[in-house]
Write an enzyme that holds these catalytic residues in place. Structure first.
Site, PDB file in Angstrom:
ATOM      1  N   GLU A  74      -6.713  14.273  18.466  1.00 61.14           N
ATOM      2  CA  GLU A  74      -5.685  14.923  19.280  1.00 61.14           C
ATOM      3  C   GLU A  74      -5.835  16.439  19.190  1.00 61.14           C
ATOM      4  O   GLU A  74      -5.717  17.137  20.177  1.00 61.14           O
ATOM      5  CB  GLU A  74      -4.275  14.480  18.837  1.00 61.14           C
ATOM      6  CG  GLU A  74      -3.179  15.083  19.714  1.00 61.14           C
ATOM      7  CD  GLU A  74      -1.772  14.570  19.416  1.00 61.14           C
ATOM      8  OE1 GLU A  74      -1.617  13.506  18.806  1.00 61.14           O
ATOM      9  OE2 GLU A  74      -0.821  15.258  19.825  1.00 61.14           O
ATOM     10  N   ARG A  97       8.733  15.110  14.145  1.00 59.98           N
ATOM     11  CA  ARG A  97       8.835  13.659  14.365  1.00 59.98           C
ATOM     12  C   ARG A  97       9.288  12.948  13.079  1.00 59.98           C
ATOM     13  O   ARG A  97       9.973  11.937  13.137  1.00 59.98           O
ATOM     14  CB  ARG A  97       7.515  13.077  14.903  1.00 59.98           C
ATOM     15  CG  ARG A  97       7.656  11.626  15.370  1.00 59.98           C
ATOM     16  CD  ARG A  97       6.442  11.105  16.125  1.00 59.98           C
ATOM     17  NE  ARG A  97       6.471  11.447  17.533  1.00 59.98           N
ATOM     18  CZ  ARG A  97       7.156  10.785  18.473  1.00 59.98           C
ATOM     19  NH1 ARG A  97       7.868   9.721  18.156  1.00 59.98           N
ATOM     20  NH2 ARG A  97       7.129  11.179  19.716  1.00 59.98           N
ATOM     21  N   GLU A 151       1.780   3.264  18.970  1.00 57.26           N
ATOM     22  CA  GLU A 151       1.971   3.624  17.569  1.00 57.26           C
ATOM     23  C   GLU A 151       2.928   2.711  16.796  1.00 57.26           C
ATOM     24  O   GLU A 151       2.713   2.457  15.613  1.00 57.26           O
ATOM     25  CB  GLU A 151       2.494   5.069  17.474  1.00 57.26           C
ATOM     26  CG  GLU A 151       1.520   6.084  18.004  1.00 57.26           C
ATOM     27  CD  GLU A 151       2.161   7.455  18.106  1.00 57.26           C
ATOM     28  OE1 GLU A 151       2.895   7.707  19.070  1.00 57.26           O
ATOM     29  OE2 GLU A 151       1.937   8.265  17.205  1.00 57.26           O
TER      30      GLU A 151
HETATM   31  N1  LUZ Z   1       1.677  14.510  19.671  1.00 60.78           N
HETATM   32  C1  LUZ Z   1       2.501  15.505  20.017  1.00 60.78           C
HETATM   33  C2  LUZ Z   1       2.150  13.313  19.283  1.00 60.78           C
HETATM   34  O1  LUZ Z   1       2.032  16.588  20.339  1.00 60.78           O
HETATM   35  N2  LUZ Z   1       3.819  15.299  20.029  1.00 60.78           N
HETATM   36  C3  LUZ Z   1       4.379  14.129  19.664  1.00 60.78           C
HETATM   37  O2  LUZ Z   1       5.600  13.988  19.699  1.00 60.78           O
HETATM   38  C4  LUZ Z   1       3.516  13.095  19.264  1.00 60.78           C
HETATM   39  N3  LUZ Z   1       4.008  11.925  18.854  1.00 60.78           N
HETATM   40  C5  LUZ Z   1       3.169  10.976  18.455  1.00 60.78           C
HETATM   41  C6  LUZ Z   1       1.811  11.211  18.477  1.00 60.78           C
HETATM   42  N4  LUZ Z   1       1.309  12.350  18.891  1.00 60.78           N
HETATM   43 MO1  MOS Z   2      -1.359  10.378  18.388  1.00 60.94          MO
HETATM   44  S1  MOS Z   2      -0.854  10.328  16.450  1.00 60.94           S
HETATM   45  O1  MOS Z   2      -2.683  11.112  18.784  1.00 60.94           O
HETATM   46  O2  MOS Z   2      -0.371   9.636  19.384  1.00 60.94           O
END
Ligand code: LUZ
Ligand code: MOS
Length: 748
Positions: free
Chosen positions: A226, A304, A705
């Site tokens: 990510e 989160r 998830e």
């Molecule tokens: N990525 C993000 C995430 O930038 N914001 C989020 O709230 C999120 N939640 C889950 C996985 N990736």
């Molecule tokens: Mo994510 S932890 O790349 O939804």
């Protein structure tokens, strides 16, 4: 075998970034990592490495034409270390050579002197020294301070959960190809093509339109791509830009495990108060997040965590504080669950300890405090459905929790050397990026003149099956067979300003956008047929590959319709954007409506511990999960089973071990233990019936998830079995609960 690429995958024919045939004159890049966790570079001499056979160039921070800055949320991360070194493995230089072997061989010729400084690896120590990222944040509901005196029992403790390595099958990879106009095309194994585009442009001093990023598919990601695919793409791009030749960079497994970020370890303190009947009145918690050396996504992950403080429970008085602590480890990053699992582990620890204090089963407290429709969460949003209770009752109806408990107790009475344990694990996970503006996506749909359809979206296919779901949305909306729809690669020139494929939102956001784009095409076709035939447009539809009027075929097939429409010069392409409606969050008050909805489910986990050898084993996991009206049941089942196993791994066997100098010792599949097929329990997955989700796409709820968090039940099931051997065993909440730990608990 329902995944779109299943046949390609099993034959080894699916092309990942590293399988793309490289252009002529491609060079290979190898980063030079810092050998120490903290220090100042006093000498970095690359001349001997540059003179090595096959080496074309060696780049350092000084060679970066734009900004030496790859930070996303906070700009606190260099691409190549300039003066300070903040973790072992941090890239100091980049060797570029005619072959991968030559680039790697030249590494030992880099002459390096680093003045060592004392490193910090423990988040609580970093906090004590004031080393934090951003500011501590607090979510609060009611008034905990007043409530403690009303509680029948108040218990407090500490819970720690370890990090987790993603072990995506495809390691970090990029291929950068210079264009004739001075720009670049970058193939990157990333979940976030736009982040790669923006940061490559920033590092090279280019406009974003000079950088095209393409993602064919990923061999897994789980959050590990990510934010952390960016550095490798930027390094390949830097070399390609400076040398005018294509450059490929691929990490070996060991390099990947050593240098890249993982799930954040957390250390937390909690205090919980209940009535005599087991009603939770107050809960206070402080989360210390080990962020590693730079921010990466840590602030969003911390947020989160706070959103998931109370998981599936309604607690009227809550105060949760979270702080992100800077340490000298590779920056920790997104991992399936994104801070949620760490919070839920602490909540379950607090409930387990409360149950022991009250002398009741934990399940009684869990059931007593489950969220109901309309209950307020600590961030101000109210739960929209009764799914938590419906899932619990469905699990109970199917598997009879009291009977499971009785069976386990009977087994434990009859067996001295093995004992069983049981744990229920409810999950309530907020769906939407907590960063509200990221909740947008777009889709570009082309209908070709033969009636076949190509769809481009912002979604990256990483094995999760998002492409199959989007194809289903397109096929249903256009009224044609699934086989007509093909998903194209994800490319920033076709769909721009993409949010990462993350937060379990890929199918929802990109599915909605695709539906809107398809509807535009359908509407144009209906209007044209209506005008031509003199029917009212509202009577016309496309179903099962044919035009219908009031549900009856009019003798015009999809293919005939399309070639007719093309000849009438009706545009057969459409582009649509989608933004999740109704979500907002006010950080100054820490209140709002951040999620489109909650993904909900429950699991009951049964474990057996071999008392002589101390070995735990997960026997069975029974799950009831609310997927709404599933878009693709086989895909959803796969996600639930896979997520569960990843969660069990995090809780039971995946342990990151570092040397006292901050170097990871568990840097290969031989020393980092992930659950294998032999460790897989019997898994039963049931979907909650009759639970359409209007905010999802076509009534479906997301499934990416949330199932990971069922794995948390494994920890508490093993703990329950250990307590059957030794009821006086102190409650330890320190994940993972490895075989070594269970052995030591039984044989102290
Ligand atoms: N990525 C993000 C995430 O930038 N914001 C989020 O709230 C999120 N939640 C889950 C996985 N990736
Ligand atoms: Mo994510 S932890 O790349 O939804």
């Amino acid at each position: 075998m329902k995944h779109d690429d299943a046949l390609l995958h099993v034959r080894g024919a699916a092309r990942f970034v590293r399988d793309i045939p490289v252009p002529q004159r491609t060079l290979y890049a190898a980063p030079v990592p810092s050998p120490v966790a903290h220090g100042k570079i006093s000498r970095l001499d690359t001349s001997a490495a540059a003179a090595h056979e096959g080496v074309v160039a060696v780049f350092t921070a000084r060679d970066i034409p734009g900004q030496n800055q790859i930070g996303n949320i906070i700009q606190d991360e260099t691409l190549l270390a300039a003066e300070d070194v903040d973790y072992a493995g941090q890239p100091l230089a980049l060797i570029v050579a005619e072959s991968r072997e030559a680039a790697r061989a030249a590494r030992s010729l880099i002459e390096l002197e680093i003045e060592s400084l004392p490193p910090v690896f423990d988040p609580r120590q970093a906090w004590a020294q004031g080393e934090i990222i951003g500011v501590p944040r607090t979510f609060a509901l009611g008034d905990v301070d007043r409530e403690w005196s009303r509680c029948h029992v108040v218990v407090s403790g500490r819970a720690d959960s370890g990090g987790q390595e993603h072990i995506y099958l495809e390691t970090q990879t990029a291929l950068a190809i210079p264009r004739d106009d001075g720009g670049l095309k970058v193939y990157s194994a990333t979940q976030a093509p736009t982040v790669v585009q923006r940061i490559v442009a920033r590092v090279l001093g280019l406009a974003m339109h000079q950088v095209e990023v393409e993602v064919p598919r990923l061999g897994g990601a789980f959050g590990g791509k990510e934010d952390q695919a960016t550095a490798w793409a930027a390094l390949a791009a830097l070399a390609a830009f400076r040398l005018g030749r294509p450059v490929k960079l691929t990490l070996s497994r060991q390099e990947d495990v050593r240098w890249t970020g993982k799930r954040h370890p957390y250390s937390s303190d909690y205090k919980i108060g209940l009535t005599e009947q087991g009603k939770i009145l107050a809960y206070e918690v402080t989360f210390y997040q080990n962020a590693g050396a730079s921010a990466d996504l840590s602030p969003a992950i911390l947020e989160r965590t706070l959103f998931h403080t109370t998981n599936s429970y309604f607690i009227p008085h809550v105060r949760a504080t979270a702080v992100s602590c800077r340490t000298h480890l590779p920056p920790f990053t997104a991992f399936r669950g994104f801070g949620g699992p760490q919070a839920m582990f602490v909540m379950e620890a607090a409930i387990t300890q409360s149950a022991a204090a009250l002398g009741v089963p934990a399940a009684k407290i869990q059931r007593e405090n489950l969220l109901r429709q309309g209950d307020e969460l600590p961030y101000g949003m109210r739960l929209q459905s009764d799914s938590p209770i419906r899932c619990w009752d469905e699990l109970d109806r199917r598997h009879d929790l009291a009977a499971c408990r009785a069976r386990v107790a009977a087994f434990n009475r009859d067996h001295a050397l093995t004992k069983k344990g049981l744990a229920v694990m409810p999950v309530c996970f907020g769906i939407s990026f907590t960063t509200t503006y990221l909740n947008q996506a777009a889709s570009l749909v082309h209908v070709y003149t033969d009636g076949s359809v190509g769809v481009s979206t912002a979604a990256v296919e990483m094995g999760q099956g998002v492409h199959r779901k989007i194809r289903r949305v397109a096929a249903r909306t256009l009224g044609v067979d699934l086989d007509r729809i093909r998903m194209e690669s994800t490319n920033t020139t076709r769909v721009a300003n993409t949010s990462p494929t993350a937060a379990s939102s890929g199918a929802d956001l990109n599915g909605h956008a695709t539906r809107l784009a398809c509807l535009q095409i359908v509407e144009r076709l209906k209007q044209a047929v209506a005008a031509d035939r003199g029917f009212p447009a509202d009577d016309i539809g496309i179903e099962n590959e044919a035009v219908v009027r009031a549900g009856r075929p009019i003798g015009l097939s999809w293919e005939q319709l399309i070639s007719w429409a093309y000849a009438r010069r009706i545009p057969l392409s459409a582009y649509a954007g989608y933004a999740t409606p109704g979500i907002h969050f006010d950080k100054s008050k820490e209140k709002g409506h951040p999620f489109a909805y909650h993904a909900v489910g429950i699991a009951v986990v049964e474990a057996t511990v071999d008392g002589l050898r101390g070995i735990p084993r997960i026997d069975s996991v029974r799950i009831v999960h609310d997927v709404g009206q599933s878009l693709d049941p086989a895909t959803d089942r796969g996600q639930i089973e896979g997520g569960l196993m990843q969660g069990i791994g995090w809780m039971t066997c995946e342990e990151l071990v570092y040397s006292p100098e901050g170097k990871i010792l568990t840097d290969s599949m031989a020393t980092y233990k992930v659950p294998d097929i032999g460790a897989t329990p019997e898994v039963t997955v049931s979907f909650l019936d009759d639970a359409p989700q209007p905010a999802g796409i076509l009534g479906a709820k997301t499934v990416g998830e949330p199932p990971l968090m069922y794995g948390i039940g494994a920890y508490f099931a093993i703990l329950d079995a250990l307590r059957a051997f030794r009821p006086e065993l102190p409650l330890i909440f320190s994940a993972p609960l490895t075989a070594e730990k269970t052995f030591r608990a039984l044989w102290p």
